[in-house]
Design an enzyme around this catalytic site. Sequence first.
Site, PDB file in Angstrom:
ATOM      1  N   LYS A  12       0.846  -1.207   0.000  1.00 24.92           N
ATOM      2  CA  LYS A  12       0.000   0.000   0.000  1.00 24.92           C
ATOM      3  C   LYS A  12       0.876   1.250   0.000  1.00 24.92           C
ATOM      4  CE  LYS A  12      -0.316  -0.173   5.052  1.00 24.92           C
ATOM      5  NZ  LYS A  12      -1.154  -0.640   6.188  1.00 24.92           N
ATOM      6  N   ARG A  67     -10.748  -0.542  14.312  1.00 23.07           N
ATOM      7  CA  ARG A  67     -10.474   0.308  13.155  1.00 23.07           C
ATOM      8  C   ARG A  67     -11.357  -0.110  11.996  1.00 23.07           C
ATOM      9  NH1 ARG A  67      -4.595   0.958  10.190  1.00 23.07           N
ATOM     10  NH2 ARG A  67      -4.980  -1.237   9.662  1.00 23.07           N
ATOM     11  N   TYR A  90      15.195  30.021   9.079  1.00 24.51           N
ATOM     12  CA  TYR A  90      13.971  30.711   9.502  1.00 24.51           C
ATOM     13  C   TYR A  90      13.872  30.793  11.016  1.00 24.51           C
ATOM     14  CZ  TYR A  90      11.948  30.321   4.778  1.00 24.51           C
ATOM     15  OH  TYR A  90      11.689  30.424   3.439  1.00 24.51           O
ATOM     16  N   MET A 131      11.508  24.246   3.030  1.00 26.61           N
ATOM     17  CA  MET A 131      10.790  23.396   2.063  1.00 26.61           C
ATOM     18  C   MET A 131      11.749  22.570   1.194  1.00 26.61           C
ATOM     19  SD  MET A 131       7.874  24.330  -0.747  1.00 26.61           S
ATOM     20  CE  MET A 131       6.701  24.952   0.432  1.00 26.61           C
TER      21      MET A 131
HETATM   22  C1  PLP Z   1      -0.400  -1.614   6.865  1.00 27.26           C
HETATM   23  C2  PLP Z   1      -0.971  -2.927   7.236  1.00 27.26           C
HETATM   24  C3  PLP Z   1      -0.169  -4.065   7.356  1.00 27.26           C
HETATM   25  C4  PLP Z   1       1.348  -4.007   7.332  1.00 27.26           C
HETATM   26  O1  PLP Z   1       1.801  -3.516   8.574  1.00 27.26           O
HETATM   27  P1  PLP Z   1       3.341  -3.399   8.944  1.00 27.26           P
HETATM   28  O2  PLP Z   1       3.335  -2.952  10.362  1.00 27.26           O
HETATM   29  O3  PLP Z   1       3.917  -2.363   8.032  1.00 27.26           O
HETATM   30  O4  PLP Z   1       3.966  -4.706   8.739  1.00 27.26           O
HETATM   31  C5  PLP Z   1      -0.776  -5.289   7.536  1.00 27.26           C
HETATM   32  N1  PLP Z   1      -2.120  -5.385   7.624  1.00 27.26           N
HETATM   33  C6  PLP Z   1      -2.933  -4.312   7.556  1.00 27.26           C
HETATM   34  C7  PLP Z   1      -4.392  -4.494   7.689  1.00 27.26           C
HETATM   35  C8  PLP Z   1      -2.393  -3.042   7.379  1.00 27.26           C
HETATM   36  O5  PLP Z   1      -3.196  -1.974   7.348  1.00 27.26           O
END
Ligand code: PLP
Length: 345
Positions: free
Chosen positions: A34, A128, A242, A290
């Site tokens: 992802k 979640r 800055y 930036m």
């Molecule tokens: C992002 C995610 C993972 C991977 O998690 P890591 O801690 O990066 O290994 C696995 N399962 C779900 C549902 C996630 O959202």
Amino acid sequence: MPAPATLTVDLNALAANFRTLEAVGGVPVHPVVKADSYGLGAAACSRRLMAEGARTFFVARTSEGERLRAALGAEPAIYVLDGCLTGRAARLRAADLRPVLNADAQLAEWRAAGGGACGVQIDTGMNRLGFRPEAAPEPFEGLDLVLSHLACADDPAEPMNARQRDAFAAAAARYPGALRSFANSGGVFLGAGYAFDATRPGICLYGGGPEGRPDARIRPVATLAAEVLQVLDVPAGETVGYSRTFMASAPTRIATCAAGYADGVLRSYSPRGRVFAAGELRPIVGRVSMDACAVDVTGLDIAVGDRVELFGAHRMLDDAGAAAGTIGYELLSAINARVPRVYVG
Ligand SMILES: *Cc1c(COP(=O)(O)O)cnc(C)c1O
């Protein structure tokens, strides 16, 4: 000429981490790619992981799945963690993506469009996404994967881990035909009882440790490097950057480096961020701007055009994250598209 800021991705290290995760878990690894493989580039990373034997991948969004399907071709299974959002079924089906269904409405949406291969997420306590165990659906045609997600896998001492594992085992027993997917990166290292049928790691593939700190079993994969744009001698009493947050207490040599918060060098790197420059870890001074950050290189042999390392083999991702008040995941996924990804291996 490399770009002023580059993210180098060591695909051999990625492959080595994949093999380590398979060896530790004792079951196949289904990589989580992802957010463009946490910023490293999902197409290139997934192709290499396929060459290592991966045949199932997870993304978060439908759009990520569509891009991944185009990059990888028809063979691998691609699950979409968002599930089947309203109106998305046709797109999922067109790209042969498998939604991980999170609620009855998603299941209804998927079925109404004709259904097909999909997963179900059980919420075993993270609150979640997913069905509560007592509200999980009856087994149905097409369901081939059941998953749940650990809330505290980076903390092996957390008693919630075992509670979630047991709740998942009980919930998954309702779906004897479905593959059980439970452990993220941290979960892979919690012991054999956490691996189930396949694991689902992300960050450990990309070089972060399973407990949020460097781990000798995981190799660094990503190197964020920046070119020195200018070297300047700042007299005692003058300030840098800055808002004058750094004042030179003695004559100080500063390297202005070509990586700022638009490149993923979070503003919170100041005041504790450090950079590997000319063989030493040196502090970032003053505010990150930036497009640039200032590094105290007093006494070092460093010149315009040299490159410094924000994280990589000499400044571990997790240490950089801690110094910035965050985690390696955020450092990686914050790197802007203007930073070219350079693949080696
Ligand atoms: C992002 C995610 C993972 C991977 O998690 P890591 O801690 O990066 O290994 C696995 N399962 C779900 C549902 C996630 O959202």
